[in-house]
Design a protein around this motif. Structure first.
Motif, PDB file in Angstrom:
ATOM      1  N   SER B 130     114.437 -87.803  -4.044  1.00 49.27           N
ATOM      2  CA  SER B 130     115.119 -88.374  -5.204  1.00 49.27           C
ATOM      3  C   SER B 130     115.992 -87.310  -5.865  1.00 49.27           C
ATOM      4  O   SER B 130     115.693 -86.116  -5.802  1.00 49.27           O
ATOM      5  CB  SER B 130     114.104 -88.925  -6.198  1.00 49.27           C
ATOM      6  OG  SER B 130     113.252 -87.908  -6.660  1.00 49.27           O
ATOM      7  N   GLN B 131     117.092 -87.775  -6.469  1.00 47.36           N
ATOM      8  CA  GLN B 131     118.024 -86.869  -7.131  1.00 47.36           C
ATOM      9  C   GLN B 131     118.259 -87.323  -8.575  1.00 47.36           C
ATOM     10  O   GLN B 131     118.218 -88.512  -8.889  1.00 47.36           O
ATOM     11  CB  GLN B 131     119.371 -86.835  -6.390  1.00 47.36           C
ATOM     12  CG  GLN B 131     119.275 -86.312  -4.961  1.00 47.36           C
ATOM     13  CD  GLN B 131     120.642 -86.148  -4.292  1.00 47.36           C
ATOM     14  OE1 GLN B 131     121.660 -86.032  -4.970  1.00 47.36           O
ATOM     15  NE2 GLN B 131     120.647 -86.138  -2.963  1.00 47.36           N
ATOM     16  N   THR B 132     118.474 -86.354  -9.414  1.00 47.74           N
ATOM     17  CA  THR B 132     118.941 -86.606 -10.776  1.00 47.74           C
ATOM     18  C   THR B 132     120.240 -85.827 -10.949  1.00 47.74           C
ATOM     19  O   THR B 132     120.258 -84.617 -10.714  1.00 47.74           O
ATOM     20  CB  THR B 132     117.888 -86.142 -11.804  1.00 47.74           C
ATOM     21  OG1 THR B 132     116.681 -86.887 -11.588  1.00 47.74           O
ATOM     22  CG2 THR B 132     118.378 -86.373 -13.229  1.00 47.74           C
ATOM     23  N   ASN B 133     121.295 -86.537 -11.272  1.00 48.84           N
ATOM     24  CA  ASN B 133     122.606 -85.897 -11.409  1.00 48.84           C
ATOM     25  C   ASN B 133     122.982 -85.057 -10.184  1.00 48.84           C
ATOM     26  O   ASN B 133     123.468 -83.938 -10.311  1.00 48.84           O
ATOM     27  CB  ASN B 133     122.657 -85.010 -12.660  1.00 48.84           C
ATOM     28  CG  ASN B 133     122.504 -85.831 -13.928  1.00 48.84           C
ATOM     29  OD1 ASN B 133     123.004 -86.962 -13.991  1.00 48.84           O
ATOM     30  ND2 ASN B 133     121.813 -85.284 -14.910  1.00 48.84           N
ATOM     31  N   ASP B 137     115.195 -83.662  -7.763  1.00 48.11           N
ATOM     32  CA  ASP B 137     114.373 -83.548  -8.961  1.00 48.11           C
ATOM     33  C   ASP B 137     112.890 -83.394  -8.639  1.00 48.11           C
ATOM     34  O   ASP B 137     112.069 -83.239  -9.551  1.00 48.11           O
ATOM     35  CB  ASP B 137     114.624 -84.738  -9.888  1.00 48.11           C
ATOM     36  CG  ASP B 137     114.432 -86.069  -9.172  1.00 48.11           C
ATOM     37  OD1 ASP B 137     113.537 -86.167  -8.306  1.00 48.11           O
ATOM     38  OD2 ASP B 137     115.205 -87.014  -9.448  1.00 48.11           O
ATOM     39  N   GLN B 139     110.699 -85.515  -7.600  1.00 50.95           N
ATOM     40  CA  GLN B 139     109.815 -86.591  -8.061  1.00 50.95           C
ATOM     41  C   GLN B 139     109.356 -87.559  -6.959  1.00 50.95           C
ATOM     42  O   GLN B 139     108.204 -87.945  -6.899  1.00 50.95           O
ATOM     43  CB  GLN B 139     110.517 -87.388  -9.161  1.00 50.95           C
ATOM     44  CG  GLN B 139     110.770 -86.577 -10.422  1.00 50.95           C
ATOM     45  CD  GLN B 139     111.457 -87.386 -11.500  1.00 50.95           C
ATOM     46  OE1 GLN B 139     111.703 -88.581 -11.344  1.00 50.95           O
ATOM     47  NE2 GLN B 139     111.804 -86.737 -12.605  1.00 50.95           N
ATOM     48  N   ASP B 182     122.121 -90.406  -8.580  1.00 49.74           N
ATOM     49  CA  ASP B 182     121.090 -90.456  -9.609  1.00 49.74           C
ATOM     50  C   ASP B 182     119.926 -91.349  -9.174  1.00 49.74           C
ATOM     51  O   ASP B 182     119.174 -91.857  -9.995  1.00 49.74           O
ATOM     52  CB  ASP B 182     121.703 -90.962 -10.928  1.00 49.74           C
ATOM     53  CG  ASP B 182     121.079 -90.258 -12.141  1.00 49.74           C
ATOM     54  OD1 ASP B 182     120.619 -89.104 -11.999  1.00 49.74           O
ATOM     55  OD2 ASP B 182     121.063 -90.882 -13.212  1.00 49.74           O
ATOM     56  N   THR B 183     119.840 -91.546  -7.874  1.00 55.72           N
ATOM     57  CA  THR B 183     118.788 -92.372  -7.283  1.00 55.72           C
ATOM     58  C   THR B 183     118.823 -93.789  -7.846  1.00 55.72           C
ATOM     59  O   THR B 183     117.789 -94.443  -7.954  1.00 55.72           O
ATOM     60  CB  THR B 183     117.384 -91.733  -7.479  1.00 55.72           C
ATOM     61  OG1 THR B 183     117.498 -90.307  -7.322  1.00 55.72           O
ATOM     62  CG2 THR B 183     116.398 -92.232  -6.444  1.00 55.72           C
ATOM     63  N   ARG B 221     112.876 -95.991 -11.632  1.00 53.74           N
ATOM     64  CA  ARG B 221     112.246 -94.679 -11.738  1.00 53.74           C
ATOM     65  C   ARG B 221     111.048 -94.704 -12.686  1.00 53.74           C
ATOM     66  O   ARG B 221     110.044 -94.017 -12.457  1.00 53.74           O
ATOM     67  CB  ARG B 221     113.270 -93.645 -12.212  1.00 53.74           C
ATOM     68  CG  ARG B 221     112.847 -92.214 -11.955  1.00 53.74           C
ATOM     69  CD  ARG B 221     113.817 -91.235 -12.585  1.00 53.74           C
ATOM     70  NE  ARG B 221     115.065 -91.119 -11.871  1.00 53.74           N
ATOM     71  CZ  ARG B 221     115.322 -90.159 -10.975  1.00 53.74           C
ATOM     72  NH1 ARG B 221     114.421 -89.277 -10.688  1.00 53.74           N
ATOM     73  NH2 ARG B 221     116.498 -90.105 -10.389  1.00 53.74           N
TER      74      ARG B 221
END
Lengths: 653, 653
Positions: B130-133, B137, B139, B182-183, B221
């Motif tokens: 998973s990615q954030t921006n 990340d 997670q 941002d997933t 999420r």
């Protein structure tokens, strides 16, 4: 340790600085000192790195076969690199190997299950490599399933499981498998007592109806299979038989089994009774079982009764015929390990601080002179404790298991101390302890179970790893620690996480003793090792045949296509796919996966594999090769079309 | 490379000899030179050993998440040591983890299977963190099952599989999973075309009735689950969609998918027609699919039809709304990889000798100006090839996949050459090739799929290992090779055998970004992450209750006993065991195995686990703890007694 003129690494770096020259850096990179600084390595780390690193393209010198515990498989580990070379599926289906997904390996699992049950896992505890004349021969591996009291046979020609046997006699085993010196028999002692043969009996009948037993499975080396008809068992009291070991050389013909619940505790925690952990820890002594298996084998026909198809020598007969003796052993014993020369039997009492070493010569003499100190409640003659002893070693807290290096030293794991104690047979004293991380169970020295251990390495099979590795969730890996035992001092070389399975025991063999097949002769069945009855030899023989028992597809696979690649059947058809790999190149493995039908085959070069399923759902189902076999691997595909009943255009998925 | 004054290892040894002193050897053992001689190590080997060795007690700096292929799981590997920290069971039941053996994880597998089928394996291809921006990340992890067109969600809090989704729309996937920056969505494109929704249609209707599709699974999420109701798909021509990738930064909002069978070949080998491997390799160009997923998401409600509960935007609508464009791509393309800045899309044609780099700015401009060169047979607008290009790189034979180091270099695997080519974006030229062993598929550089790759290491996921490891039978391990890409020259550091599973792709993340739970809060259900409705908090609450739906056993487990440890039921009873681990110590894991009933639970500290079974066979069945939890672990046991129907004293096993 020899005081060589060689110098240490850090010292070398200092010397280098002192003698600074204009020598150029090697093309591969940085200096030893630079790398030590950059990566925070100590001298000991460098030493250990260079003792364990196996360069790309080079091979490990030993193979360790570790049990997977409740993963139900066996793990093959290269030593000294501690790299996992293979998981061998045994009691648990595993789709990468196709094990438990094709007709033949499904049958291995089914025939190894109790009637009326389908077991899809096992709890593998003690792997035993086959021996010839007391030496590992590299031919077979045996393992037990503690949970369901089963034994499996793995061939080291193909690293496949070929047989699982379930006696139906006992309900759980633990102490097996161990083999006799020429692999005449594979030992499987019971652990938790139950009525022999699997019947129901209330717990208040425990002392009367519940029993232990030890099974001696006859191994037919020519067939590579266990022969139940030639196997036998000996009935034993319900004392919680634990680890076992076979005598050798001086003690050849005898076997030794620990017990840990002579209290015959059965718990009752809901009613406020003590749990078995305290109930079974009351007695200061339990009983080491001494069994004359050679004599028992001679009497197995004439003196046995048959239970669940197994010849069982009754306890009373075993007593009368001199097959079974007890010796007191302190306290809540776990490991029983026979020295390479067969002269001594080393017992670890979990709640004792000693390693107790029995002398087989003394035992034999006491038996011969009938110097018993009494009988247990079932009438088994008891030999005197002190008179049976070679001696005791002050060992520490929580001794469990002992291995031998062939040079006069023994190594005992200390669970509570989280240490390995090295001790000498010469003076019966501990010479060194090394911390392990953490909660060690078994140890493994190559060849320790044979007449001639190889020494050199010791692997500590630690149960907890805690802070040793990056945390990967509440279920942590185990920690297998490699220790160098070639020098005067033990040296910890490597922490190996084990992220699937919980190894209990392992055996280690020089890699050169294993000679596995590179690939199969075309048309080989992986279970029978013979030509499969549905094998075909060329694409010309590929065909689809409708027969009374269903649709038979004779298929070939070779880079990178199947013949046929279009299969049309009717909903409800029984479909039999017989696929032969025409490859004869090592590693040219294909697969066959069918969408939605839970079909997945592993097609090593030359193998013929069969799978049967009912085409219950209409629809369009791609099939394809699951092994990346060529640049056009994705194109190795086809379609299974299942025409709906009544010709409806749309079937449901 | 910098010419440092540091000196090489062998040279150090020479200098040492030259400056020989009487310095004593360090207590840990031999000199570097001595070890090099004894073990046949070269200078490069020593360098590599010191770059990869992680000393006992120290931890790896990166974690690599590799797909297990048809083993159906995910493998977590520590880098640079290349040690396996964990197998995460996803599509295949695995008893060490208890996955697929308790009620809740069985349900995960069942809900992730097509109706009417029970799938017990999968073919995991592409893991996506998973990615954030646009950054990992730490997670979640997503993976696909190519064989059965499914996607799974794994939480990196507990390293458990929490959800499997099966759309019922497509029949096989391959190109997923990849996530948007941002997933927001997890991409799952089809591979082998089939009638959408799973219907039956003869192969001669391929062009009319068979379709591809790409599913955008909506990730919630907050819940840590995929929400099918907010997911959507776009219908695509039956062109064999292959790998996909999400745009980012410059190309944010777009997605890219390769295709390899615009010929729409379907084989027919039994009738002498060409296999798909040749039928699908006729065209010089296939089509890169350019998809505007952000716009599609906006139209998913208003412009879709619902198939199998999934909103599907029809092909024609996608064309009309400007969601879908094609660009020719040479030849039989496989990998499509978007650069970290999102400006370029790199395509590898398996049968081409170039790496083809498209410019998103040019693509966007061509779309905006409607500069189409035509339409495909289904009406999809085609952008001009040359005008879309940033350029091409002469790369070599069999290019497959590309990774980026964040420093202006790209690395492309060459399957046929068995090499990795490093090339520069500056001059679009290959700067170096390094041999790999053998038959490389994907590559993995940490963070390559994100906006900010970490570089430093590259792992070559090789399909064949042949002579690299001791032969362990016809099914060989794969070979994952660690390559140092931090210096001017690539350096092969390590050969890692993979003896279970066939990794396709992997993603690598700094270890510090993962923060997993050490243990569960008491009474946690591992799937819901919430308090289990059958959890109890102490031994006082332990009880056995008879209810209309069966016998409920509320059990506790703590070192080293169960409450209750005696369970008596009647033959035919439905038995529900709800067991809560009262442990709150990290790594204090227990298990619960019942003889003969195929019951095996993994009880990490704090977990509540439920299992239901029918006590179909009468008898005496020991149960016990499968994890070596204390010195009295063997005593952590009890009995399940199944009273026979009609009170017969002897039940069959």
């Amino acid at each position: 340790m020899k005081k060589l003129i060689a110098i240490s690494i850090a010292t070398a770096a200092l010397v280098v600085v002192a003698c600074r020259t204009n020598l150029r850096q090697h093309s591969t990179g940085e200096s030893v000192k630079g790398l030590m600084q950059a990566r925070g390595l100590t001298e000991a780390d460098v030493n250990a790195a260079l003792k364990t690193y196996v360069p790309p393209g080079k091979q490990d010198s030993f193979l360790m076969f570790a049990s997977g515990g409740h993963s139900g498989d066996v793990i093959v580990i290269g030593v000294p690199s501690m790299r996992i070379l293979k998981y061998i599926a045994v009691f648990t289906p595993e789709p990468w190997q196709g094990y438990g997904y094709d007709d033949d390996t499904k049958k291995v699992l089914e025939e190894g299950s109790p009637k009326g049950a389908t077991l899809t896992w096992g709890d593998v505890h003690h792997p035993a490599l086959s021996q010839t004349n007391g030496e590992y021969d590299g031919q077979y591996l045996f393992v037990n399933d503690k949970a369901n009291a089963r034994v499996a046979v793995i061939s080291l020609k193909d690293f496949n499981t070929h047989q699982i046997v379930h006696s139906g006699l006992i309900a759980a085993d633990h102490g097996g498998t161990f083999v006799t010196p020429d692999t005449e028999y594979v030992m499987e002692p019971a652990q938790y007592a139950a009525p022999l043969g699997g019947g129901y009996s209330p717990l208040n009948t425990y002392q009367q109806k519940y029993r232990g037993a030890v099974i001696f499975w006859k191994f037919d080396r020519a067939k590579g299979l266990i022969d139940k008809s030639k196997s036998f068992a000996i009935e034993l009291p319900p004392y919680g038989q634990d680890l076992s070991n076979s005598g050798k050389l001086a003690s050849d013909g005898y076997a030794f089994i620990n017990s840990f619940n002579t209290e015959m505790a059965t718990g009752g925690t809901l009613e406020g009774k003590p749990a078995m952990e305290s109930g079974a820890s009351q007695n200061d002594m339990d009983y080491l079982h001494v069994i004359n298996w050679k004599k028992a084998a001679e009497l197995a026909n004439s003196k046995s009764t048959v239970i669940q198809g197994m010849r069982v020598i009754p306890q009373q007969t075993a007593i009368e015929e001199g097959l079974l003796y007890f010796i007191p052993e302190p306290k809540s014993p776990h490991g029983v390990d026979v020295t390479p020369d067969g002269k001594y039997i080393c017992v670890s009492g979990k709640l004792d601080t000693h390693e107790t070493i029995y002398s087989f010569a003394k035992i034999k003499s006491l038996i011969d002179s009938k110097a018993f100190v009494g009988k247990d409640r079932y009438g088994v003659p008891i030999l005197p404790f002190k008179e049976s002893l070679h001696g005791q070693v002050e060992i520490g807290l929580g001794p469990l298991h002992t291995q031998f290096d062939g040079h006069g030293f023994a190594y005992t794991s200390l669970f509570i101390e989280s240490k390995v104690a090295k001790w000498s047979f010469n003076d019966m004293k501990v010479v060194e302890k090394i911390p392990v991380h953490y909660n060690v169970g078994h140890l493994c020295i190559p060849g320790s179970d044979t007449e001639h251990p190889y020494g050199k390495y010791l692997v500590s099979l630690d149960k907890w790893s805690l802070d040793r590795f990056k945390n990967v969730g509440p279920l942590l890996p185990q920690n297998e620690q490699l220790i160098d035992i070639a020098g005067e001092k033990m040296q910890l070389l490597y922490d190996m996480p084990l992220g699937l399975g919980e190894p209990h025991y392992a055996e280690m063999i020089p890699a050169e003793k294993i000679n596995a097949l590179p690939f199969y002769k075309t048309g080989t069945n992986q279970v029978s090792n013979e030509r499969d009855r549905f094998a075909i030899g060329s694409e010309k023989e590929a065909r689809i045949e409708r027969r009374p028992d269903g649709v038979h597809i004779y298929m070939t696979a070779i880079r990178s296509h199947y013949v046929p690649d279009q299969i049309v059947v009717k909903q409800g058809d029984v479909v039999h796919i017989h696929v032969t790999s025409l490859e004869q190149t090592q590693d040219a493995t294909h697969g066959l996966a069918i969408d939605g039908y839970n079909v997945n085959l592993s097609l090593e070069p030359g193998k013929t594999n069969n799978v049967t399923f009912v085409a219950a759902r209409a629809g369009t189902f791609p099939f394809y090769c699951t092994e990346f076999c060529s640049a056009l691997h994705l194109e190795m595909a086809g379609y299974l079309l299942v025409e709906p009943k009544g010709g409806v255009a749309r079937g449901g998925m």
